[in-house]
Design an enzyme around this catalytic site. Sequence first.
Site, PDB file in Angstrom:
ATOM      1  CE  LYS A 138      38.080  32.668  46.576  1.00 36.91           C
ATOM      2  NZ  LYS A 138      37.003  31.669  46.588  1.00 36.91           N
TER       3      LYS A 138
ATOM      4  CD  GLU B  31      43.681  37.733  48.148  1.00 38.26           C
ATOM      5  OE1 GLU B  31      44.233  37.069  47.154  1.00 38.26           O
ATOM      6  OE2 GLU B  31      42.607  38.465  47.973  1.00 38.26           O
TER       7      GLU B  31
ATOM      8  NE  ARG C 177      30.750  29.162  38.262  1.00 38.68           N
ATOM      9  CZ  ARG C 177      30.592  30.407  38.448  1.00 38.68           C
ATOM     10  NH1 ARG C 177      29.996  31.018  37.200  1.00 38.68           N
ATOM     11  NH2 ARG C 177      30.430  31.237  39.545  1.00 38.68           N
TER      12      ARG C 177
END
Length: 445
Positions: free
Chosen positions: A116, A200, A293
């Site tokens: 991430k 974050e 995906r």
Amino acid sequence: MIESLLVANRGEIARRIIRTANRLGIRTVAVHSEADAGLPFVAEADEAVCVGPANPAQSYRNAEAIIAAAKSTGAQAIHPGYGFLSENADFARTVEDNGLIWVGPGADAITAMGDKINARNLMAAAGVPVAPGTTDPADDLDAAVVAAAEIGYPVMVKAAAGGGGMGMGVAPDEAALRTEYDKVRSFAERMFGDGSVLIERYFPRVRHVEVQILGLADGRVVALGERECSVQRRNQKLVEESPSPAVSPELRERFLAAAVRAGEAVGYRNAGTVECLLDPATNEFFFLEMNTRLQVEHPVTELVHGVDLVEEQIRVAAGLAPTFDPDALTPRGHAIELRINAEDPKRFLPGPGVIATWTEPAGEGVRVDSGYVAGNTVTPFYDSLMAKLIVFGADRDEAIERARTAVAGFEVVGPKCNLPFFAELLEHAEFVSGDYDTGIVGRMR
């Protein structure tokens, strides 16, 4: 065109892939665990191979056994579905190193987006908005405390290697951060083998909006609209709809352009999803992660855009052009997907068991992608998802009405089931208005 395809997954997504492959005249091979031998996807494939016991690490995540199954059956390509090995870059490389076609993005793109922090930094460099957060892992608690003070509370503590809503905690202050940091780090080490932690900014009221992208064989990246995914429990999705009721035409244009930039930044090929957080108060959005995906919720995009994303995946992997004109995408109507899980409708705790009755709804605008039939057993070894109920209407009101009728006509007896929750949600004023956020489920409880 690919002539034979091994499906390295189970349940509803395996059936979904097999259905498209059959329509295209592609021979299919299913791999399954001992526990899944009696499920429909095994019987519906042209050939099936048992790759191990119930434990996913010994079966659906057993790369060596899956490659051996592909070679022994003469499969030309492997489709990983979602979950399991679908975002495993090493497996993608192994597939190609063995002379097989990987129906998914390249290993380099999977690697780039799998962390991430690295993904945030790449997106920021590409001009995709990112939320305030760390550009390097918070290696210890002291570093996390310093970072949180700079970002400003509340903060989200995330496993950098995580995905699917797992490995996350909210810290409204330093005391909570000290607790959440240790919890997330331990979980990340246990689940992902990587204890890296990202700090974050946390937005108390936010919507979860994502964009479906498709990297074409000719190098172009196209965006096939957005999906609203804000109905969640424990940061995991329960309902998705397209288009998002929160997104105006001007905001949609910005969303789609950012998603295309995200895909282009990593040379993306095949299907993927750019997930974002939308602040409804300001209409600002921020990159959350990219799922490299096919998504669970892909059917709502299929219905609104009139495409078969599994077919498009196969065509890209084979080096073929898409079935649609990338310059003339014309979305229409509204689609909603409900995840029918083997879990109780109040606390959402898993409740596996033998299915005594399984009656699927039918009718105009109703689609069911299921992994089970009556007589099957929902075991505790895998995700609780039993089926996806997808409805389509000319507009959102019609889609909601068709969803109400379909939920009332869906009967599951045996395992616990969350259908009553959906009956409640579809009558809930906040959801019906379209003005909801990721806290809606908590407010209903």
